[in-house]
Design an enzyme around this catalytic site. Structure first.
Site, PDB file in Angstrom:
ATOM      1  N   ARG A 149       0.828  -1.253  -0.116  1.00 56.74           N
ATOM      2  CA  ARG A 149      -0.056  -0.099  -0.189  1.00 56.74           C
ATOM      3  C   ARG A 149       0.914   1.045   0.028  1.00 56.74           C
ATOM      4  NH1 ARG A 149      -2.210  -3.475   4.038  1.00 56.74           N
ATOM      5  NH2 ARG A 149      -4.134  -4.109   3.432  1.00 56.74           N
ATOM      6  N   LYS A 173      -2.325  -2.269   7.945  1.00 56.72           N
ATOM      7  CA  LYS A 173      -3.353  -1.872   8.643  1.00 56.72           C
ATOM      8  C   LYS A 173      -3.462  -2.345  10.042  1.00 56.72           C
ATOM      9  CE  LYS A 173      -6.375  -0.731   4.736  1.00 56.72           C
ATOM     10  NZ  LYS A 173      -7.873  -0.893   4.093  1.00 56.72           N
ATOM     11  N   HIS A 245      -2.104   2.279  -5.965  1.00 61.56           N
ATOM     12  CA  HIS A 245      -3.116   1.043  -5.653  1.00 61.56           C
ATOM     13  C   HIS A 245      -2.920   0.347  -7.072  1.00 61.56           C
ATOM     14  CE1 HIS A 245      -4.694  -0.057  -2.060  1.00 61.56           C
ATOM     15  NE2 HIS A 245      -5.919  -0.760  -2.591  1.00 61.56           N
ATOM     16  N   ARG A 248      -0.321  -2.179  -6.967  1.00 59.97           N
ATOM     17  CA  ARG A 248      -0.797  -3.416  -6.111  1.00 59.97           C
ATOM     18  C   ARG A 248      -1.766  -4.148  -6.736  1.00 59.97           C
ATOM     19  NH1 ARG A 248      -1.236  -4.569  -0.503  1.00 59.97           N
ATOM     20  NH2 ARG A 248      -3.438  -4.871   0.272  1.00 59.97           N
ATOM     21  N   HIS A 271      -4.025  -8.978   3.467  1.00 61.67           N
ATOM     22  CA  HIS A 271      -5.293  -9.054   3.822  1.00 61.67           C
ATOM     23  C   HIS A 271      -5.862  -9.876   4.832  1.00 61.67           C
ATOM     24  CE1 HIS A 271      -6.477  -8.050  -0.754  1.00 61.67           C
ATOM     25  NE2 HIS A 271      -6.119  -6.964  -0.155  1.00 61.67           N
ATOM     26  N   TYR A 280      -9.379 -10.887  -7.207  1.00 65.74           N
ATOM     27  CA  TYR A 280      -8.386 -11.171  -8.101  1.00 65.74           C
ATOM     28  C   TYR A 280      -8.784 -12.195  -9.057  1.00 65.74           C
ATOM     29  CZ  TYR A 280      -6.191  -7.166  -5.697  1.00 65.74           C
ATOM     30  OH  TYR A 280      -6.007  -6.116  -4.981  1.00 65.74           O
TER      31      TYR A 280
END
Length: 299
Positions: A149, A173, A245, A248, A271, A280
């Site tokens: 990110r 995150k 992004h 990414r 994730h 994806y």
């Protein structure tokens, strides 16, 4: 309890007890501030513990009427649920008014990606005769090689780069740490930048361990990375709207199209849920469908 008191305590709870990132905390608090503004506009003198389910329904309906996307509406509801759960936890509320509220159907959209030739086209447009060009090449290589990110790229530390092992430690995150691989090309250009450009900067106090710096020796901002990519895409003649992004997404898509294990990609992207990564696979299915259409004799 007044709204300012509730917002201040909620902010502290998210930062200290939930360990959310500053961006997430800001988004959650902003959502509750929107609710407070709605109450003022509607001339409803209600404190945080007096808001009913019906009022919240009207608030969400207003957001929808203003054109807020389903995704943004769902995120706002998530913030509301977190806020009222906090009030219940603090024994300030007995019944959660968000219990019967449902998020709008957001669906799933396929993220924009670059093909591998487009990635090469983007990289070829960089002027490597300048310090900025060397930095741009290094950060693009790292973004595409590791799927970071933009916030993770800007926060990357020198002490977390293990070049000999081909890995980097990334803080994602929720302050969750993960190890991500970094390719030889990325490491090569990163070394060119670190030794040839960064090593000659007047580094400001507090930025000694930050990998990517501005020409003034301060940590690189996310805005700078966005702006750099946008200008580069124009120079490269790419008509797509490209952001950090995008690289990414391209990283994940190209791995899965190449046959990479979905859980491995999940781990590299950081994730929390495999369902986030599964988006994806839709791109992969499109790719397979195209192959069948072009080459199968019965198609």
């Amino acid at each position: 309890m007044t709204w300012p008191q509730a917002l201040k305590q909620f902010d502290g709870y998210l930062r200290l007890e939930k360990s959310l990132s500053p961006n997430s905390v800001e988004a959650y608090v902003r959502d509750i501030s929107k609710l407070q503004q709605f109450l003022i506009i509607q001339k409803l003198s209600l404190g945080p513990t007096q808001v009913s389910t019906e009022v919240l329904r009207e608030f969400l309906a207003t957001l929808q009427g203003l054109g807020l996307s389903a995704t943004s509406q769902a995120r706002t509801l998530s913030g509301l649920k977190a806020f009222f759960s906090f009030l219940i936890m603090e024994d300030l509320l007995k019944i959660d008014p968000t219990d019967t509220l449902e998020a709008p159907k957001t669906g799933r959209h396929l993220p924009d990606t670059l093909s591998y030739p487009e990635v090469e086209q983007l990289l070829a447009a960089i002027d490597l005769s300048t310090d900025e060009g060397l930095r741009t090449r290094a950060l693009l290589e790292v973004l595409y090689s590791s799927g970071l990110r933009v916030s993770e790229l800007c926060d990357l530390r020198l002490s977390n780069i293990y070049a000999d092992e081909g890995f980097m430690k990334v803080v994602g995150k929720g302050n969750k740490e993960r190890l991500v691989p970094v390719g030889r090309e990325a490491l090569k250009h990163l070394n060119f930048y670190l030794s040839g450009v960064r090593g000659h900067l007047d580094i400001k106090p507090g930025a000694e361990d930050v990998a990517f710096l501005s020409k003034n020796g301060r940590p690189l901002s996310r805005i700078t990375v966005f702006t750099t990519l946008k200008k580069l895409a124009e120079q490269a003649g790419l008509r797509k709207t490209i952001s950090p992004h995008t690289l990414r997404h391209s990283f994940a898509t190209h791995l899965i199209e190449g046959g990479a294990d979905l859980r491995a990609v999940q781990e590299m992207l950081g994730h929390a849920s495999i369902t986030t990564t599964e988006i994806y696979t839709h791109l992969d299915r499109d790719f397979l469908r195209q192959v069948i259409t072009e080459f199968h004799p019965r198609s």
